[in-house]
Write a protein that holds these residues in place. Structure first.
Motif, mmCIF file in Angstrom:
data_model
loop_
_atom_site.group_PDB
_atom_site.id
_atom_site.type_symbol
_atom_site.label_atom_id
_atom_site.label_comp_id
_atom_site.label_asym_id
_atom_site.label_seq_id
_atom_site.Cartn_x
_atom_site.Cartn_y
_atom_site.Cartn_z
ATOM 1 N N ASP A 86 -3.147 1.270 -4.036
ATOM 2 C CA ASP A 86 -2.585 -0.043 -4.332
ATOM 3 C C ASP A 86 -1.347 0.163 -5.216
ATOM 4 O O ASP A 86 -1.454 0.739 -6.305
ATOM 5 C CB ASP A 86 -3.651 -0.878 -5.052
ATOM 6 N N LYS A 126 0.855 -1.194 0.000
ATOM 7 C CA LYS A 126 0.000 0.000 0.000
ATOM 8 C C LYS A 126 0.885 1.237 0.000
ATOM 9 O O LYS A 126 1.785 1.375 0.827
ATOM 10 C CB LYS A 126 -0.844 0.055 1.274
ATOM 11 N N LEU A 132 -7.398 3.219 -2.220
ATOM 12 C CA LEU A 132 -7.998 2.269 -1.284
ATOM 13 C C LEU A 132 -8.777 2.986 -0.187
ATOM 14 O O LEU A 132 -9.810 2.523 0.250
ATOM 15 C CB LEU A 132 -6.910 1.388 -0.672
ATOM 16 N N TRP A 133 -8.259 4.070 0.294
ATOM 17 C CA TRP A 133 -9.010 4.942 1.206
ATOM 18 C C TRP A 133 -8.485 6.364 1.104
ATOM 19 O O TRP A 133 -7.364 6.574 0.644
ATOM 20 C CB TRP A 133 -9.011 4.454 2.656
#
Lengths: 514, 253
Positions: free
Chosen positions: A136, A122, A143-144
Motif C-alpha cells: 500500500d 499499489k 498486500l500480497w
C-alpha cells in the motif's frame, strides 16, 4: 515551463504515466524513454541548479534504484530489501520497509534493487529471495507476496517490475548459478501468476534443439533488467542475459536460445511473437538486458515502428518492432569479435576470439560496451543516450562441472589494458554517434533526458553531470560524495521542477532557486 | 553476470576448524580452482604463480603454513595488505576448497635469489636512494608504495620486474599524472585522486597539489611510473642483493 503550469493546473493527485510531473514507472513511460517533459530546468537555467534535500538511507550496499514520485511522495527501494517513502518536498521519512534477506542467497553482483512499479495506489517490488510483493503506497503495508521461484536453487530478483494493464510483469536473476530464466506476469490485484515465458527453450519446445542434453535446465538467460511495453503492438519487449556457464560454451553447443536475445511477448498471454538473438552461443557474458526501446523513426525515408538497443556486445541494433526484422546494426565501440552483422541477422564472426585457458583478448570487455545502465531517448532531439565501457579484456575459460550452490561461470576475465568509458548520443536513424563525453572510469549510472534540452548522468566518482543534449557540452555538475550507480529522474511539485538521484547511500534532489 | 565486482555465495560465519576437512579430496581442489580463477586470479595469477599478490606455488605462506592460517587469510583477509576478506561471500566449504587448491599447486621449491640481505639494504638506502620515495618501517618517504612488507606481498619475479621495468605494473593509487597549467608550467606527480573534473597529486618533493580541469590546459594520466628503471643502474650482484633485501622485508603486525 508551459507544460509545468498545465501540470499544476491539472492537479497533483492525477496519477498517470503521461503526467509530466510524476514518475510512475522504471523508464518514465512504459516504452522506457526516460524522457521528462519538464523544461523549467533547461540549457539556460541549469547553471543555477542547487541541492534541495538529502535523505541518508543508512543502508549499506549499492543503490541502483529508480525512485517513483506521485501524490507528493517519493518511493525509494534500497539494497538488502529496504524501501522508504519520503515527502517529495522535504525528504522527510514517511514510512520504511525492511525484510531481512534469506541467508545463503546466490547473488552474483550485490544485494541490489532497481525500483518499484505502481498501479492505483499499489506499489510492486521484488525482494532478493525471488519474491514479488504488492504494498500500500500510503502506509507501506504488504498486500500480497508471491514466491516466483526457489531461492535455494539460485533464483533471485533485483529488477523493478513493469505494470502492463492489470498485470505486473517481472524478471529474475541468477544466471551464474545454474538457473533457468523466465519472465512472469502476476495479477496486480491478487498476486496470482497469469503467465510465464521461459527464456531458455526446453526440450521438445521450439528452440530446444539449440541446447545439448539437459543443459537447458541450467541455461541461465536471466531477465534482470526491466523490459518495456508498447501499447501500439501490445507487445512486451524484454532483454535476456548470458547462457550458463558464462565463459565456457563447450558443454552447451548450439545457439542457446533465448539467451542474449530480445523477446517480444504478447502482453496478455506471454506467448512469443518474435525474438532476435544478438550473440548466438555467447561465451563473453554479454547479457542483452539493456532497455529495449520502442520508438517511431524515419528510416531510409519511411516511417518505421522501430525497437532500438545498444547491446553489450558492442553493436547498436534497430528492428521493425512489429515483426523483429533487423533494420540496421552498427558498432558504437571497438569490436574485435565480429566483422559486422550479416543481412540474415547473424554476426559475421572473426575467428580466434573465444576465451582460452591462458586468456584471450577480446573487445569489448565483459561489461561491454553498454551494459545494464538505464538509457534515454529524447523525442526533442531524436537521439538515443547511453553509457559505454571503452576497454578490452582477457577472457579465460576452464572446464567446470555444475555443482548446486557453486558459482557456475567457468573462469574469469583479466585486465588487458587500462580503459575508461563514455556517455554518448547516437542517432538511431544512422546508427552513428553524434557526441560523446569520455570518462576516466567505466560508467556506473544511467541517464535521463529532459525537454529542457538536457541529459543528466552520474559517474563513478560521484558527479551528477548535466549535458547539453544536442552538443554534449557539460553545463553543470555536482559532487555527490558517493558513486552514482542509479539513473536520475525528474518530477515537479508546486510549480518547481526537481532532479533526483541516488548517490552512495543517499537520495538527493536538486531544483532552481525560488 | 553484470559486474566485474564478483561476490560469491552465501554469508557464512561458521567457525573454522583447524585442519581442512576436504584435505586429500582431489575434487575439492578442482572446484577450488574454479573459484580461484574468478576471485583470486586477478592478483595471484591465473595459475597462482603470483603477480600483485604473492606467489602461492612456493609452498610457504606469509600468513603461516597451517590449514587454519590459510583459511583465516581467505575468510578474514590479511590486515595491512591488499588481501580482502571473503568470509561474507564464501561459505566455509568454499573457503576450504580454495585451501585445497592452493595446497595442490605448492611446489615446495621456493624461488630464491643468490644475494646478500645486508648488502642489499646498503644498496637500497645508499646507491639506489630508494628511501627518497619508499618507506620501510619508520624510515623513508611515502611518495611511492610502502615496502615494509614487500617480501610478504610480492613475488620475487614481481619485485625484479618492478625494479627493472617499473611501468609493467603500477600499484593502484600510485599512477602518474601530468598537469599543464595555463602559464605553461607542467607538474607531474603521483595521482592521489582523479575524477572527470579534477585531480589531486603529490609531486616528487612530497608537495600536494589540487587542480580543477577548467583552470588548467590539460590533465593527463600517464601509463608510465614515476619511478625510473634501475635495470642499468645496478650490477647483477647489486640487483640480487637488493632483491634479497626486499624479499626479507616481512614487516611486523
Amino acid at each position: 515551463m508551459k507544460l509545468l503550469v498545465l501540470y499544476v493546473l491539472a492537479g497533483a493527485m492525477v496519477l498517470a504515466q503521461n503526467d509530466p510531473g510524476s514518475w510512475t514507472t522504471y523508464g518514465k513511460n512504459s516504452q522506457g524513454w526516460r524522457y521528462s517533459e519538464l523544461d523549467q530546468i533547461n540549457t539556460r537555467t541549469v547553471s543555477k541548479l542547487a541541492a534541495q534535500w538529502m535523505f541518508q538511507t543508512n543502508a549499506a550496499g549499492k543503490n541502483e534504484t529508480t525512485p517513483l514520485v506521485f501524490d507528493r511522495m517519493m518511493f525509494v527501494t534500497g539494497p538488502n530489501n529496504f524501501a522508504w517513502a519520503l515527502d517529495a518536498l522535504t525528504g522527510r521519512l514517511i514510512w520504511s520497509y525492511k525484510s531481512a534477506p534469506q541467508s545463503g542467497l546466490n547473488l552474483c553482483c550485490g544485494a541490489v534493487n532497481r525500483g518499484f512499479a505502481v498501479k492505483g495506489g499499489k506499489l510492486f517490488k521484488v525482494n532478493l529471495d525471488g519474491t514479488i510483493l504488492a504494498m500500500d503506497a500510503a502506509s507501506g503495508a504488504v498486500l500480497w507476496q508471491t514466491a516466483m521461484e526457489d531461492y535455494k536453487k539460485g533464483y533471485t530478483a533485483t529488477a523493478a517490475p513493469l505494470v502492463v494493464k492489470n498485470l505486473v510483469v517481472s524478471g529474475m536473476a541468477g544466471a551464474e548459478f545454474g538457473t533457468r530464466g523466465f519472465i512472469d506476469a502476476y495479477d496486480a490485484e491478487t498476486g496470482k501468476r497469469v503467465w510465464r515465458f521461459y527464456t531458455v527453450a526446453g526440450e521438445g519446445e521450439p528452440g530446444g534443439d539449440t541446447w545439448s542434453g539437459d543443459t537447458w535446465k541450467r541455461g541461465g538467460a536471466s531477465t534482470w533488467i526491466t523490459g518495456t511495453y508498447d501499447p501500439d503492438t501490445n507487445l512486451v519487449f524484454w532483454g535476456t542475459g548470458n547462457p550458463g556457464p558464462d565463459l565456457n560454451g563447450d558443454v552447451r553447443p548450439g545457439d542457446n536460445l533465448y539467451s542474449c536475445s530480445v523477446v517480444a511477448l504478447d502482453a496478455d498471454t506471454g506467448k512469443l511473437k518474435w525474438h532476435y538473438q544478438f550473440t548466438p552461443h555467447d561465451v563473453h557474458d554479454w547479457d542483452a538486458v539493456a532497455d529495449p526501446i520502442p520508438v517511431d523513426v524515419n528510416f531510409n525515408g519511411r516511417p518505421v515502428k522501430a525497437l532500438i538497443q545498444a547491446n553489450r556486445n558492442g553493436f547498436f541494433y534497430m528492428f521493425d518492432r512489429t515483426n523483429g526484422k533487423l533494420l540496421q546494426a552498427k558498432a558504437y565501440t571497438k569490436v574485435t569479435w565480429a566483422d559486422g552483422i550479416a543481412p540474415n541477422g547473424r554476426p559475421i564472426l572473426i575467428s580466434g576470439q573465444d576465451p582460452t585457458e591462458e586468456g584471450n583478448r577480446t573487445c569489448p570487455g565483459m561489461g561491454g560496451g553498454h551494459n545494464w545502465q538505464a538509457t534515454a531517448y529524447s523525442p526533442r532531439t531524436g537521439l538515443y543516450y547511453f553509457t559505454s565501457s571503452e576497454r578490452c579484456m582477457l577472457f579465460y575459460k576452464t572446464s567446470q562441472e555444475f555443482v548446486e550452490g557453486q558459482w557456475y561461470q567457468a573462469s574469469t576475465v583479466g585486465r588487458s589494458e587500462p580503459g575508461g568509458g563514455r556517455i554518448l548520443a547516437l542517432d538511431p536513424k544512422t546508427g552513428s554517434t553524434v557526441w560523446h563525453f569520455d570518462t576516466i572510469s567505466p560508467p556506473t549510472g544511467g541517464v535521463l533526458a529532459t525537454a529542457g534540452g538536457l541529459i543528466f548522468a552520474g559517474d563513478a566518482e560521484g558527479y551528477l553531470i548535466a549535458f547539453d543534449a544536442t552538443t554534449g557540452k557539460v553545463l553543470w555538475r555536482f559532487q555527490a560524495g558517493g558513486t552514482i550507480i542509479a539513473p536520475p529522474i525528474s518530477y515537479a511539485l508546486d510549480g518547481r521542477q526537481y532532479i533526483a538521484v541516488a548517490a552512495g547511500q543517499t537520495m538527493l534532489t536538486f531544483a532552481l532557486p525560488k | 553476470m553484470f559486474r566485474l565486482t564478483i561476490a560469491l555465495i552465501i554469508a557464512a560465519t561458521c567457525r573454522a576448524q583447524s585442519t581442512n576437512p576436504l584435505a586429500g579430496d582431489p575434487q575439492a581442489a578442482e572446484t577450488g580452482r574454479w573459484t580461484f580463477r574468478i576471485l583470486c586470479a586477478p592478483c595471484h595469477g591465473i595459475h597462482a604463480g603470483g603477480g600483485r599478490g604473492p606467489d602461492l606455488t612456493r609452498g610457504n605462506y606469509s600468513v603461516g603454513d597451517r590449514d587454519q592460517d590459510l583459511y583465516g587469510a581467505i575468510a578474514r583477509g590479511v590486515p595491512g595488505s591488499e588481501m580482502p576478506a571473503y568470509g561474507d561471500r564464501l561459505n566455509a566449504d568454499a573457503v576450504w576448497r580454495l585451501v585445497s587448491y592452493v595446497r595442490s599447486v605448492a611446489r615446495h621449491d621456493a624461488e630464491t635469489v643468490p644475494g646478500d640481505v645486508a648488502a642489499g639494504e646498503k644498496v637500497f638506502w645508499g646507491k639506489g636512494a630508494c628511501g627518497q620515495c619508499h618507506r620501510v618501517g619508520g624510515k623513508g618517504s611515502g611518495i611511492g608504495p610502502d615496502l615494509t612488507r614487500a617480501g610478504r606481498q610480492r613475488s620475487l619475479k614481481y619485485l625484479r620486474s618492478s625494479v627493472m621495468t617499473p611501468d609493467s605494473d603500477i600499484t593502484p593509487g600510485y599512477g602518474t599524472v601530468k598537469v599543464v597549467q595555463k602559464d605553461g608550467k607542467t607538474i607531474s606527480g603521483v595521482e592521489r585522486s582523479i575524477d572527470n573534473f579534477s585531480v589531486q597529486l603529490m609531486d616528487l618533493s612530497g608537495k600536494y597539489h589540487s587542480f580543477v580541469r577548467e583552470d588548467v590546459i590539460s590533465i593527463a594520466r600517464e601509463s608510465r611510473s614515476l619511478m625510473p628503471s634501475y635495470g642499468t643502474v645496478f650490477s647483477e650482484s647489486e640487483m640480487n642483493d637488493l632483491l634479497a633485501y626486499l624479499l626479507s622485508l616481512r614487516g611486523s603486525r
